[in-house]
Motif scaffolding. Structure first.
Motif, PDB file in Angstrom:
ATOM      1  N   ILE A   1       0.672  -1.196   0.029  1.00 21.24           N
ATOM      2  CA  ILE A   1      -0.083   0.010  -0.109  1.00 21.24           C
ATOM      3  C   ILE A   1       1.122   1.367  -0.185  1.00 21.24           C
ATOM      4  O   ILE A   1       0.635   2.222  -0.921  1.00 21.24           O
ATOM      5  CB  ILE A   1      -1.018   0.051   1.293  1.00 21.24           C
ATOM      6  N   SER A   2       1.785   1.179   0.935  1.00 22.91           N
ATOM      7  CA  SER A   2       2.701   2.421   1.012  1.00 22.91           C
ATOM      8  C   SER A   2       4.102   2.493   0.250  1.00 22.91           C
ATOM      9  O   SER A   2       4.636   3.592   0.393  1.00 22.91           O
ATOM     10  CB  SER A   2       2.730   2.574   2.712  1.00 22.91           C
ATOM     11  N   GLY A   3       4.314   1.482   0.049  1.00 19.61           N
ATOM     12  CA  GLY A   3       5.870   1.337  -0.370  1.00 19.61           C
ATOM     13  C   GLY A   3       7.038   1.420   0.499  1.00 19.61           C
ATOM     14  O   GLY A   3       8.016   1.569   0.033  1.00 19.61           O
ATOM     15  N   GLU A   4       6.632   1.474   1.867  1.00 19.48           N
ATOM     16  CA  GLU A   4       7.546   1.393   2.743  1.00 19.48           C
ATOM     17  C   GLU A   4       7.374   0.212   3.772  1.00 19.48           C
ATOM     18  O   GLU A   4       6.161  -0.485   3.862  1.00 19.48           O
ATOM     19  CB  GLU A   4       7.354   2.560   3.739  1.00 19.48           C
ATOM     20  N   ARG A   5       8.415  -0.272   4.358  1.00 18.87           N
ATOM     21  CA  ARG A   5       8.432  -1.708   5.071  1.00 18.87           C
ATOM     22  C   ARG A   5       8.155  -0.900   6.775  1.00 18.87           C
ATOM     23  O   ARG A   5       8.793   0.086   7.095  1.00 18.87           O
ATOM     24  CB  ARG A   5       9.790  -2.342   5.158  1.00 18.87           C
ATOM     25  N   GLN A   6       7.521  -1.647   7.371  1.00 17.91           N
ATOM     26  CA  GLN A   6       7.206  -1.486   8.624  1.00 17.91           C
ATOM     27  C   GLN A   6       7.075  -2.669   9.577  1.00 17.91           C
ATOM     28  O   GLN A   6       6.274  -3.707   9.271  1.00 17.91           O
ATOM     29  CB  GLN A   6       5.640  -0.769   8.927  1.00 17.91           C
ATOM     30  N   GLU A   7       7.984  -2.832  10.483  1.00 19.25           N
ATOM     31  CA  GLU A   7       8.031  -3.833  11.515  1.00 19.25           C
ATOM     32  C   GLU A   7       6.905  -4.156  12.435  1.00 19.25           C
ATOM     33  O   GLU A   7       6.437  -3.021  13.026  1.00 19.25           O
ATOM     34  CB  GLU A   7       9.271  -3.902  12.395  1.00 19.25           C
ATOM     35  N   LEU A   8       6.126  -5.104  12.299  1.00 20.23           N
ATOM     36  CA  LEU A   8       4.802  -5.249  13.078  1.00 20.23           C
ATOM     37  C   LEU A   8       5.393  -6.315  14.339  1.00 20.23           C
ATOM     38  O   LEU A   8       4.562  -6.252  15.096  1.00 20.23           O
ATOM     39  CB  LEU A   8       3.628  -5.824  12.321  1.00 20.23           C
ATOM     40  N   ASN A   9       6.361  -6.944  14.164  1.00 24.67           N
ATOM     41  CA  ASN A   9       6.631  -8.157  15.087  1.00 24.67           C
ATOM     42  C   ASN A   9       7.929  -7.720  15.824  1.00 24.67           C
ATOM     43  O   ASN A   9       9.061  -7.786  15.327  1.00 24.67           O
ATOM     44  CB  ASN A   9       7.044  -9.433  14.211  1.00 24.67           C
ATOM     45  N   HIS A  10       7.702  -7.212  17.022  1.00 18.87           N
ATOM     46  CA  HIS A  10       8.847  -6.915  17.692  1.00 18.87           C
ATOM     47  C   HIS A  10       9.431  -7.638  18.874  1.00 18.87           C
ATOM     48  O   HIS A  10       8.935  -8.592  19.471  1.00 18.87           O
ATOM     49  CB  HIS A  10       8.242  -5.516  18.684  1.00 18.87           C
TER      50      HIS A  10
END
Length: 219
Positions: free
Chosen positions: A210-219
């Protein structure tokens, strides 16, 4: 214009197939945990046998993705949708493998009696199934908010895993006779925890789509 229309129809079919595979995998989780809770080897065997269909579905979807890339001229946003689908099927296939591992535990416990009725493990399975549904919905709906909500749900699964771990540890410490089964049950919960991680992975790929950016959801 007709080419674009045909392309989007093919894309819709691809997404329907992904959801179909998701339903198959979700059913595998449900049946695997049901087989364990009831120590029902026949259900466990169904899960193990059904894994071939999940693997076949993965190959079919990957082939569809490659055909779309080869025969059409997808725009950048469409490329991300197709690329994400190829990532998602890998996570779904691995979730299926975890369900098989749980079913195999049922077979290993054949002839035994559970140390105690399973309550939290089926609850954990329900949480992971909900995460999987949300992850796939976020992909089809291109919904950033649903994808990002998976981080909180993953934390909840991790918290329950820790709780179950402590309970099983107590059972092991109370009697050496409990060690083998408690260890197997712990491995089951570890499989469920990994399923949640794969659902979270799907959410991360959707965010990137959707955004073209990576986002970590699993900390």
């Amino acid at each position: 214009m007709d080419n674009r229309k045909g392309f989007h129809q093919s894309l819709d079919e691809l997404q329907r197939d992904l959801l179909k595979m998701g339903v198959m995998v979700e059913e595998a989780i449900f049946l695997a945990v049901k087989s364990l809770a009831n120590l029902d080897v026949s259900i466990a065997q169904d899960v193990i046998a059904g894994d071939d269909k999940i693997n076949d579905m993965m190959v079919e979807i990957e082939s569809s993705c490659l055909r779309l890339l080869a025969l059409q001229q997808p725009m950048a946003s469409d490329l991300r949708v197709i690329g994400t689908a190829m990532k998602i099927v890998t996570d779904l296939e691995r979730i299926g493998d975890h369900a098989v591992d749980i079913a195999k535990t049922t077979k290993r416990l054949q002839g035994s009696k559970l140390l105690k009725p399973l309550v939290d493990t089926p609850r954990m399975a329900e949480m992971t199934k909900e995460m999987l549904r949300d992850a796939l919905n976020s992909y089809v709906k291109k919904d950033l908010e649903i994808a990002q909500s998976l981080a909180v749900k993953d934390d909840e699964v991790d918290s329950l895993y820790k709780q179950i771990f402590l309970e099983l540890q107590e059972l092991m410490e109370s009697s050496p006779a409990n060690v083998q089964q408690a260890t197997l049950l712990l491995m089951v919960c570890r499989n469920l925890e990994r399923i949640a991680d794969h659902a979270t992975n799907i959410g991360e790929w959707v965010i990137y789509m959707i955004s073209g950016e990576r986002q970590e959801l699993n900390h």
